[in-house]
Enzyme design. Sequence first.
Site, mmCIF file in Angstrom:
data_model
loop_
_atom_site.group_PDB
_atom_site.id
_atom_site.type_symbol
_atom_site.label_atom_id
_atom_site.label_comp_id
_atom_site.label_asym_id
_atom_site.label_seq_id
_atom_site.Cartn_x
_atom_site.Cartn_y
_atom_site.Cartn_z
ATOM 1 N N LYS A 1 11.261 -56.779 73.001
ATOM 2 C CA LYS A 1 12.423 -56.770 72.805
ATOM 3 C C LYS A 1 12.334 -56.983 71.689
ATOM 4 O O LYS A 1 11.430 -57.857 70.587
ATOM 5 C CB LYS A 1 12.923 -58.311 73.860
ATOM 6 C CG LYS A 1 12.978 -57.837 74.848
ATOM 7 C CD LYS A 1 13.860 -58.899 75.773
ATOM 8 C CE LYS A 1 14.195 -57.992 77.256
ATOM 9 N NZ LYS A 1 15.622 -59.690 77.931
ATOM 10 N N TYR B 1 20.671 -50.684 81.267
ATOM 11 C CA TYR B 1 20.862 -51.832 81.502
ATOM 12 C C TYR B 1 22.405 -51.886 82.346
ATOM 13 O O TYR B 1 23.132 -52.405 82.503
ATOM 14 C CB TYR B 1 20.974 -52.858 80.637
ATOM 15 C CG TYR B 1 19.642 -53.730 79.986
ATOM 16 C CD1 TYR B 1 18.553 -54.531 81.293
ATOM 17 C CD2 TYR B 1 19.465 -53.771 79.140
ATOM 18 C CE1 TYR B 1 17.800 -55.164 80.617
ATOM 19 C CE2 TYR B 1 18.196 -54.405 78.867
ATOM 20 C CZ TYR B 1 17.117 -55.157 78.789
ATOM 21 O OH TYR B 1 16.187 -55.500 78.963
ATOM 22 N N PHE C 1 26.865 -61.469 80.790
ATOM 23 C CA PHE C 1 25.462 -61.434 79.127
ATOM 24 C C PHE C 1 25.781 -59.718 78.716
ATOM 25 O O PHE C 1 24.865 -59.378 78.508
ATOM 26 C CB PHE C 1 24.693 -61.429 79.733
ATOM 27 C CG PHE C 1 23.984 -61.682 81.124
ATOM 28 C CD1 PHE C 1 22.788 -61.002 80.824
ATOM 29 C CD2 PHE C 1 23.762 -62.339 81.850
ATOM 30 C CE1 PHE C 1 22.195 -60.317 82.040
ATOM 31 C CE2 PHE C 1 23.476 -61.958 83.185
ATOM 32 C CZ PHE C 1 22.554 -60.873 83.255
ATOM 33 N N THR D 1 13.024 -66.091 83.010
ATOM 34 C CA THR D 1 13.513 -65.412 82.586
ATOM 35 C C THR D 1 14.202 -66.243 81.914
ATOM 36 O O THR D 1 14.076 -66.248 80.132
ATOM 37 C CB THR D 1 15.065 -65.129 83.606
ATOM 38 O OG1 THR D 1 14.358 -64.338 83.972
ATOM 39 C CG2 THR D 1 16.604 -64.250 82.563
ATOM 40 N N ARG E 1 6.884 -65.880 77.224
ATOM 41 C CA ARG E 1 8.351 -66.193 77.562
ATOM 42 C C ARG E 1 8.341 -67.634 76.778
ATOM 43 O O ARG E 1 8.883 -68.463 76.442
ATOM 44 C CB ARG E 1 9.690 -66.246 78.731
ATOM 45 C CG ARG E 1 9.854 -64.866 78.660
ATOM 46 C CD ARG E 1 10.378 -64.517 79.759
ATOM 47 N NE ARG E 1 10.867 -63.166 79.928
ATOM 48 C CZ ARG E 1 11.533 -62.565 80.947
ATOM 49 N NH1 ARG E 1 11.553 -63.223 82.084
ATOM 50 N NH2 ARG E 1 12.380 -61.131 80.582
ATOM 51 N N ASN F 1 14.389 -63.372 75.301
ATOM 52 C CA ASN F 1 13.325 -63.643 76.054
ATOM 53 C C ASN F 1 12.094 -62.628 75.837
ATOM 54 O O ASN F 1 11.600 -62.903 76.605
ATOM 55 C CB ASN F 1 13.709 -63.752 76.742
ATOM 56 C CG ASN F 1 14.336 -62.692 77.370
ATOM 57 O OD1 ASN F 1 14.420 -61.321 77.530
ATOM 58 N ND2 ASN F 1 15.005 -62.996 79.786
ATOM 59 N N HIS G 1 10.799 -57.376 78.554
ATOM 60 C CA HIS G 1 11.499 -56.877 79.684
ATOM 61 C C HIS G 1 10.530 -56.697 80.574
ATOM 62 O O HIS G 1 9.118 -55.815 80.001
ATOM 63 C CB HIS G 1 12.412 -56.021 78.895
ATOM 64 C CG HIS G 1 12.641 -54.987 81.240
ATOM 65 N ND1 HIS G 1 13.979 -55.566 81.238
ATOM 66 C CD2 HIS G 1 11.983 -53.901 81.231
ATOM 67 C CE1 HIS G 1 14.367 -55.063 82.923
ATOM 68 N NE2 HIS G 1 12.907 -53.287 82.356
ATOM 69 N N GLU H 1 12.811 -46.835 85.634
ATOM 70 C CA GLU H 1 12.907 -47.085 83.608
ATOM 71 C C GLU H 1 11.174 -46.365 83.651
ATOM 72 O O GLU H 1 11.693 -46.057 82.041
ATOM 73 C CB GLU H 1 12.633 -48.457 83.901
ATOM 74 C CG GLU H 1 13.431 -49.262 84.203
ATOM 75 C CD GLU H 1 13.637 -50.349 84.587
ATOM 76 O OE1 GLU H 1 14.413 -51.545 85.196
ATOM 77 O OE2 GLU H 1 12.233 -51.173 84.561
HETATM 78 P P1 ADP Z 1 14.771 -60.523 83.965
HETATM 79 O O1 ADP Z 1 14.372 -59.947 82.023
HETATM 80 O O2 ADP Z 1 13.717 -61.434 84.316
HETATM 81 O O3 ADP Z 1 14.417 -59.288 84.562
HETATM 82 P P2 ADP Z 1 17.407 -60.357 84.617
HETATM 83 O O4 ADP Z 1 17.581 -59.205 84.812
HETATM 84 O O5 ADP Z 1 18.157 -61.404 85.536
HETATM 85 O O6 ADP Z 1 16.166 -61.300 84.153
HETATM 86 O O7 ADP Z 1 18.555 -60.414 82.952
HETATM 87 C C1 ADP Z 1 18.044 -58.996 82.279
HETATM 88 C C2 ADP Z 1 18.385 -60.251 81.068
HETATM 89 O O8 ADP Z 1 19.411 -59.979 80.539
HETATM 90 C C3 ADP Z 1 17.219 -60.971 80.767
HETATM 91 O O9 ADP Z 1 15.875 -60.852 80.743
HETATM 92 C C4 ADP Z 1 18.036 -61.307 79.531
HETATM 93 O O10 ADP Z 1 17.858 -61.463 78.513
HETATM 94 C C5 ADP Z 1 19.292 -61.328 79.243
HETATM 95 N N1 ADP Z 1 20.015 -62.110 79.939
HETATM 96 C C6 ADP Z 1 19.917 -63.214 82.226
HETATM 97 N N2 ADP Z 1 20.536 -63.860 82.547
HETATM 98 C C7 ADP Z 1 21.344 -63.991 80.781
HETATM 99 C C8 ADP Z 1 22.241 -64.598 80.357
HETATM 100 N N3 ADP Z 1 22.621 -66.512 81.409
HETATM 101 N N4 ADP Z 1 22.605 -64.701 79.204
HETATM 102 C C9 ADP Z 1 22.401 -63.978 78.185
HETATM 103 N N5 ADP Z 1 21.130 -63.780 78.097
HETATM 104 C C10 ADP Z 1 21.128 -63.498 79.749
HETATM 105 MG MG MG Z 2 15.295 -57.812 85.554
#
Ligand code: ADP
Ligand code: MG
Length: 140
Positions: A11, A51, A59, A93, A104, A114, A117, A128
């Site tokens: 990212k 997304y 978010f 996450t 992370r 973070n 992805h 994807e």
């Molecule tokens: P992951 O990337 O671990 O699969 P998610 O699919 O739940 O997590 O979320 C996608 C992305 O959205 C996260 O990697 C992060 O960049 C962002 N994200 C998730 N939760 C939050 C939050 N509470 N506030 C801001 N950004 C968030």
């Molecule tokens: Mg995810």
Amino acid sequence: MTIQRTLSIIKPDATRRNLTGRINAKFEDAGLRIVAQKRLHLSLAQAQAFYAVHKDRPFFAELTEFMASAPVVVQVLEGEDAIARNRAVMGATNPANADAGTIRKEFALSVGENSVHGSDAPDTAAQEIAFFFSGLELVG
Ligand code: ADP
Ligand code: MG
């Protein structure tokens, strides 16, 4: 054991800090092979399309603006149980909850910024990968 492929994105927070090599070393050390890779600067519309599953989350705007804010590296990782293995190397996450040694934990700045992805299941991995790569670009 099943050989799988999964989509990985390094990212903008990580490309800005010149961390792509250190992050990819974590994948390779875990037995994941980078079988396709390219550096892109996503438009906001492309980030929103990628997304779309999160479009109703609070978010969504923050996430998509961040993903379009600087280059990303999109790549396909291949290996035994690659989807779960990649998620394990990535860590939780929220970096505050990530295990020691994960990407992370070591590199993420916040729950949003973070660093990486990773696809979360076989169907989303296939979708994807197809979003970013043609079959000809998956070189093994
Ligand atoms: P992951 O990337 O671990 O699969 P998610 O699919 O739940 O997590 O979320 C996608 C992305 O959205 C996260 O990697 C992060 O960049 C962002 N994200 C998730 N939760 C939050 C939050 N509470 N506030 C801001 N950004 C968030
Ligand atoms: Mg995810």
